[in-house]
Design a protein around this motif. Structure first.
Motif, PDB file in Angstrom:
ATOM      1  N   SER A   1      87.912   2.794  16.002  1.00 52.90           N
ATOM      2  CA  SER A   1      86.412   2.596  17.037  1.00 52.90           C
ATOM      3  C   SER A   1      85.744   2.346  17.916  1.00 52.90           C
ATOM      4  CB  SER A   1      85.649   1.167  15.354  1.00 52.90           C
ATOM      5  OG  SER A   1      85.934   0.325  16.024  1.00 52.90           O
ATOM      6  N   GLU A   2      84.740   3.127  17.948  1.00 56.56           N
ATOM      7  CA  GLU A   2      84.540   3.057  18.962  1.00 56.56           C
ATOM      8  C   GLU A   2      82.594   2.360  19.480  1.00 56.56           C
ATOM      9  OE1 GLU A   2      82.846   7.233  21.026  1.00 56.56           O
ATOM     10  OE2 GLU A   2      84.093   8.060  19.398  1.00 56.56           O
ATOM     11  N   GLY A   3      83.271   1.398  19.819  1.00 58.65           N
ATOM     12  CA  GLY A   3      82.598   0.393  20.308  1.00 58.65           C
ATOM     13  C   GLY A   3      82.102  -0.288  18.240  1.00 58.65           C
ATOM     14  N   ARG A   4      80.411  -0.006  17.866  1.00 64.53           N
ATOM     15  CA  ARG A   4      79.854  -0.255  16.662  1.00 64.53           C
ATOM     16  C   ARG A   4      80.536   1.050  15.758  1.00 64.53           C
ATOM     17  NH1 ARG A   4      74.099  -1.013  16.801  1.00 64.53           N
ATOM     18  NH2 ARG A   4      73.349   0.312  18.262  1.00 64.53           N
TER      19      ARG A   4
ATOM     20  N   ALA B   1      77.811  26.591  10.141  1.00 66.82           N
ATOM     21  CA  ALA B   1      76.901  26.147  10.555  1.00 66.82           C
ATOM     22  C   ALA B   1      75.505  26.650  10.257  1.00 66.82           C
ATOM     23  CB  ALA B   1      77.283  26.305  11.773  1.00 66.82           C
ATOM     24  N   LEU B   2      74.261  25.940   9.993  1.00 68.63           N
ATOM     25  CA  LEU B   2      73.213  26.740   9.771  1.00 68.63           C
ATOM     26  C   LEU B   2      72.570  26.380  10.795  1.00 68.63           C
ATOM     27  CD1 LEU B   2      72.801  24.445   6.004  1.00 68.63           C
ATOM     28  CD2 LEU B   2      73.080  26.584   6.221  1.00 68.63           C
ATOM     29  N   LYS B   3      72.059  25.653  11.585  1.00 67.36           N
ATOM     30  CA  LYS B   3      71.623  25.245  12.071  1.00 67.36           C
ATOM     31  C   LYS B   3      71.208  24.139  13.787  1.00 67.36           C
ATOM     32  CE  LYS B   3      67.743  21.862  10.466  1.00 67.36           C
ATOM     33  NZ  LYS B   3      66.621  22.388  10.569  1.00 67.36           N
ATOM     34  N   LEU B   4      71.173  23.677  15.021  1.00 68.87           N
ATOM     35  CA  LEU B   4      71.650  22.893  15.946  1.00 68.87           C
ATOM     36  C   LEU B   4      70.148  22.015  15.498  1.00 68.87           C
ATOM     37  CD1 LEU B   4      73.019  21.407  18.593  1.00 68.87           C
ATOM     38  CD2 LEU B   4      71.359  22.273  19.554  1.00 68.87           C
ATOM     39  N   ILE B   5      70.620  20.707  15.405  1.00 71.60           N
ATOM     40  CA  ILE B   5      69.541  19.371  14.912  1.00 71.60           C
ATOM     41  C   ILE B   5      69.104  18.937  16.130  1.00 71.60           C
ATOM     42  CG2 ILE B   5      68.562  17.590  13.432  1.00 71.60           C
ATOM     43  CD1 ILE B   5      71.544  18.298  11.823  1.00 71.60           C
ATOM     44  N   GLY B   6      69.972  19.252  16.932  1.00 72.15           N
ATOM     45  CA  GLY B   6      69.379  18.519  18.866  1.00 72.15           C
ATOM     46  C   GLY B   6      70.275  17.525  19.466  1.00 72.15           C
ATOM     47  N   GLU B   7      70.296  17.745  20.101  1.00 72.75           N
ATOM     48  CA  GLU B   7      70.813  16.207  21.192  1.00 72.75           C
ATOM     49  C   GLU B   7      70.440  15.726  21.711  1.00 72.75           C
ATOM     50  OE1 GLU B   7      73.480  19.087  23.614  1.00 72.75           O
ATOM     51  OE2 GLU B   7      71.910  19.785  24.921  1.00 72.75           O
ATOM     52  N   ARG B   8      72.159  14.371  22.308  1.00 74.94           N
ATOM     53  CA  ARG B   8      71.023  13.302  23.226  1.00 74.94           C
ATOM     54  C   ARG B   8      72.308  13.035  23.838  1.00 74.94           C
ATOM     55  NH1 ARG B   8      70.948   7.823  18.779  1.00 74.94           N
ATOM     56  NH2 ARG B   8      72.827   8.802  17.649  1.00 74.94           N
ATOM     57  N   VAL B   9      72.446  11.584  25.088  1.00 79.45           N
ATOM     58  CA  VAL B   9      73.398  11.002  25.100  1.00 79.45           C
ATOM     59  C   VAL B   9      73.377  10.023  24.441  1.00 79.45           C
ATOM     60  CG1 VAL B   9      74.039   9.326  27.034  1.00 79.45           C
ATOM     61  CG2 VAL B   9      72.756  11.679  27.693  1.00 79.45           C
ATOM     62  N   HIS B  10      74.462   9.672  23.539  1.00 82.97           N
ATOM     63  CA  HIS B  10      74.433   8.489  22.607  1.00 82.97           C
ATOM     64  C   HIS B  10      74.378   8.179  23.302  1.00 82.97           C
ATOM     65  CE1 HIS B  10      75.863   6.016  19.497  1.00 82.97           C
ATOM     66  NE2 HIS B  10      75.693   7.373  18.988  1.00 82.97           N
ATOM     67  N   PRO B  11      73.672   6.323  22.938  1.00 80.45           N
ATOM     68  CA  PRO B  11      73.364   5.436  23.393  1.00 80.45           C
ATOM     69  C   PRO B  11      74.342   3.848  23.640  1.00 80.45           C
ATOM     70  CG  PRO B  11      71.965   5.099  21.622  1.00 80.45           C
ATOM     71  CD  PRO B  11      72.850   6.556  21.550  1.00 80.45           C
TER      72      PRO B  11
ATOM     73  N   THR C   1      78.189   5.446  23.457  1.00 86.70           N
ATOM     74  CA  THR C   1      79.870   5.422  23.929  1.00 86.70           C
ATOM     75  C   THR C   1      78.370   6.765  26.133  1.00 86.70           C
ATOM     76  OG1 THR C   1      79.150   8.020  23.052  1.00 86.70           O
ATOM     77  CG2 THR C   1      80.344   6.476  22.481  1.00 86.70           C
ATOM     78  N   GLY C   2      77.498   6.883  25.622  1.00 86.08           N
ATOM     79  CA  GLY C   2      77.283   7.420  27.254  1.00 86.08           C
ATOM     80  C   GLY C   2      77.770   9.368  26.725  1.00 86.08           C
ATOM     81  N   ARG C   3      77.675   9.696  25.966  1.00 82.73           N
ATOM     82  CA  ARG C   3      78.319  11.130  25.811  1.00 82.73           C
ATOM     83  C   ARG C   3      77.316  11.788  25.383  1.00 82.73           C
ATOM     84  NH1 ARG C   3      85.222  11.191  25.471  1.00 82.73           N
ATOM     85  NH2 ARG C   3      83.872  13.808  25.453  1.00 82.73           N
ATOM     86  N   LEU C   4      77.294  13.108  25.608  1.00 81.51           N
ATOM     87  CA  LEU C   4      76.903  14.097  25.295  1.00 81.51           C
ATOM     88  C   LEU C   4      76.877  14.781  23.772  1.00 81.51           C
ATOM     89  CD1 LEU C   4      74.388  16.122  26.041  1.00 81.51           C
ATOM     90  CD2 LEU C   4      75.591  17.256  27.467  1.00 81.51           C
ATOM     91  N   MET C   5      76.010  14.408  22.730  1.00 78.42           N
ATOM     92  CA  MET C   5      76.382  14.568  21.717  1.00 78.42           C
ATOM     93  C   MET C   5      75.339  15.819  21.352  1.00 78.42           C
ATOM     94  SD  MET C   5      78.582  12.311  20.195  1.00 78.42           S
ATOM     95  CE  MET C   5      78.056  12.616  18.118  1.00 78.42           C
ATOM     96  N   SER C   6      75.689  16.496  20.559  1.00 79.31           N
ATOM     97  CA  SER C   6      75.131  17.568  19.591  1.00 79.31           C
ATOM     98  C   SER C   6      74.835  17.277  18.158  1.00 79.31           C
ATOM     99  CB  SER C   6      75.210  19.481  19.897  1.00 79.31           C
ATOM    100  OG  SER C   6      76.748  19.457  19.340  1.00 79.31           O
TER     101      SER C   6
END
Length: 137
Positions: free
Chosen positions: A31-34, A68-78, A80-85
């Motif tokens: 697991s990555e943290g929680r 894949a239907l559509k990109l929902i969104g992306e963010r920097v994960h709070p 892990t600090g990784r860019l997530m899509s």
């Protein structure tokens, strides 16, 4: 956003796979943290687009072929600090199982009302909104 975060680490692509009124969650062996239960996900490889990575990772981890239907969104994960899509996907074929036993401990299909039992913190808002629509309570 690009395919890498500020530290140059590859972006992570997650697949939000919905089938027959449930969403697919996987539990990682490490697991990555929680983050123990999460969506099928992995690093975006060079030359790959986010949606392709989400489809590939789902197949590698669960044996499931998704579209894949559509990109929902992306963010920097709070956490892990990784860019997530996050990509909305539908099942195109196969049967979900733990295909990558090094990565995954188990997987489960859950209804909207059950998600908080697996993921006790708030989902990324655009993902929650997408699930609220496609998995009507």
């Amino acid at each position: 956003m690009g395919q890498r975060n500020a530290e140059g680490r590859p972006a992570i692509a997650a697949a939000v796979v919905v089938h027959e009124g449930r969403v697919l969650l996987v539990r990682r062996r490490v697991s990555e943290g929680r983050l123990s239960w999460q969506f099928p996900a992995g690093e975006v490889e060079p030359g790959e687009v986010r949606e392709e990575a989400a489809v590939r990772e789902t197949r590698e981890e669960t044996g499931l072929t998704v579209k894949a239907l559509k990109l929902i969104g992306e963010r920097v994960h709070p956490d892990t600090g990784r860019l997530m899509s996050y990509t909305a996907c539908e099942v195109a074929g196969g049967h979900a199982h733990v295909a990558d036993t090094d990565e995954l401990a188990e997987l489960v299909w859950v209804a909207l009302a059950e998600i908080s039992g697996y993921i006790p913190y708030r989902l990324f808002e655009p993902v929650q909104e997408h699930l609220d629509v496609v998995l009507e309570r």
